[in-house]
Design a protein around this motif. Structure first.
Motif, short mmCIF file in Angstrom:
data_model
loop_
_atom_site.label_atom_id
_atom_site.label_comp_id
_atom_site.label_asym_id
_atom_site.label_seq_id
_atom_site.Cartn_x
_atom_site.Cartn_y
_atom_site.Cartn_z
N SER A 1 0.84 -1.20 0.00
CA SER A 1 0.00 0.00 0.00
C SER A 1 0.88 1.25 0.00
O SER A 1 2.06 1.18 0.30
CB SER A 1 -0.92 0.03 1.22
N PHE A 2 0.26 2.37 -0.33
CA PHE A 2 0.94 3.66 -0.25
C PHE A 2 -0.11 4.72 0.03
O PHE A 2 -1.29 4.56 -0.28
CB PHE A 2 1.74 3.99 -1.51
N TYR B 1 5.76 -2.07 1.76
CA TYR B 1 6.12 -3.04 0.72
C TYR B 1 6.71 -4.29 1.34
O TYR B 1 7.06 -4.32 2.51
CB TYR B 1 7.09 -2.42 -0.29
N GLU B 2 6.78 -5.33 0.53
CA GLU B 2 7.29 -6.62 0.99
C GLU B 2 8.41 -7.08 0.07
O GLU B 2 8.32 -6.92 -1.15
CB GLU B 2 6.15 -7.65 0.96
N VAL C 1 10.40 5.10 -5.11
CA VAL C 1 10.10 6.38 -5.75
C VAL C 1 8.67 6.79 -5.44
O VAL C 1 7.80 5.95 -5.21
CB VAL C 1 10.30 6.34 -7.29
N ALA C 2 8.45 8.10 -5.45
CA ALA C 2 7.12 8.69 -5.37
C ALA C 2 6.91 9.49 -6.65
O ALA C 2 7.83 10.15 -7.13
CB ALA C 2 7.01 9.58 -4.14
N ALA D 1 3.37 5.62 -5.13
CA ALA D 1 4.72 5.22 -4.75
C ALA D 1 4.97 3.81 -5.26
O ALA D 1 4.02 3.03 -5.43
CB ALA D 1 4.90 5.28 -3.24
N ASP D 2 6.23 3.48 -5.49
CA ASP D 2 6.56 2.18 -6.07
C ASP D 2 7.96 1.76 -5.64
O ASP D 2 8.80 2.58 -5.31
CB ASP D 2 6.50 2.28 -7.60
N VAL D 3 8.19 0.45 -5.70
CA VAL D 3 9.52 -0.12 -5.51
C VAL D 3 10.08 -0.34 -6.91
O VAL D 3 9.55 -1.16 -7.67
CB VAL D 3 9.46 -1.46 -4.74
N VAL D 4 11.10 0.41 -7.28
CA VAL D 4 11.68 0.28 -8.62
C VAL D 4 12.48 -1.01 -8.74
O VAL D 4 12.30 -1.77 -9.67
CB VAL D 4 12.58 1.50 -8.96
#
Length: 129
Positions: free
Chosen positions: A54-55, A67-68, A83-84, A121-124
């Protein structure tokens, strides 16, 4: 009307050569299918996997991401790039988050400072440090 010899289509049209392409095509197909199976099995279970749970935008200048990360070797130290992004998909914040050795499956909550209002937001990527 008939002569003494038998009628033969081979005499009239010739003998077709054997299909020489069958054996090389079979060998190439067997090698190609074996490689395809190996690649599929190898890349379907990578050493490090990450997923966003979630973000949320906590303020105009900060995004919170949960994140996991799943890793095969729990003793590895990982660095994840987070990143956002804003509404136009422009990166407005980026940090490197370090995950120390410990559990094979790790869930983290991290704050990403931003220069303007972020909407996702994300995990690149996550990599071994």
């Amino acid at each position: 009307m008939q002569s003494g010899s038998q009628f033969s289509y081979e005499d009239r049209y010739g003998v077709r050569p054997a299909k020489r392409w069958v054996l090389p095509a079979t060998v190439i197909a067997a090698i190609g299918i074996s490689w395809l199976v190996w690649v599929g099995l190898h890349h379907s279970n990578p050493d490090i996997r990450s997923s966003v749970i979630s973000f949320t935008a906590t303020t105009d200048r900060e995004m919170s991401i949960r994140y996991e990360v799943v890793r095969k070797d729990k003793d590895q130290v990982l660095t994840c790039t987070l990143v956002a992004r804003d509404y136009d998909k422009t990166v407005v914040g980026q940090i490197e988050d370090e995950i120390g050795p410990g559990l094979a499956v790790v869930q983290k909550n991290t704050e990403i400072p931003t220069r303007s209002q972020g909407v996702n937001a994300d995990v690149v990527a996550c990599r071994i440090k």
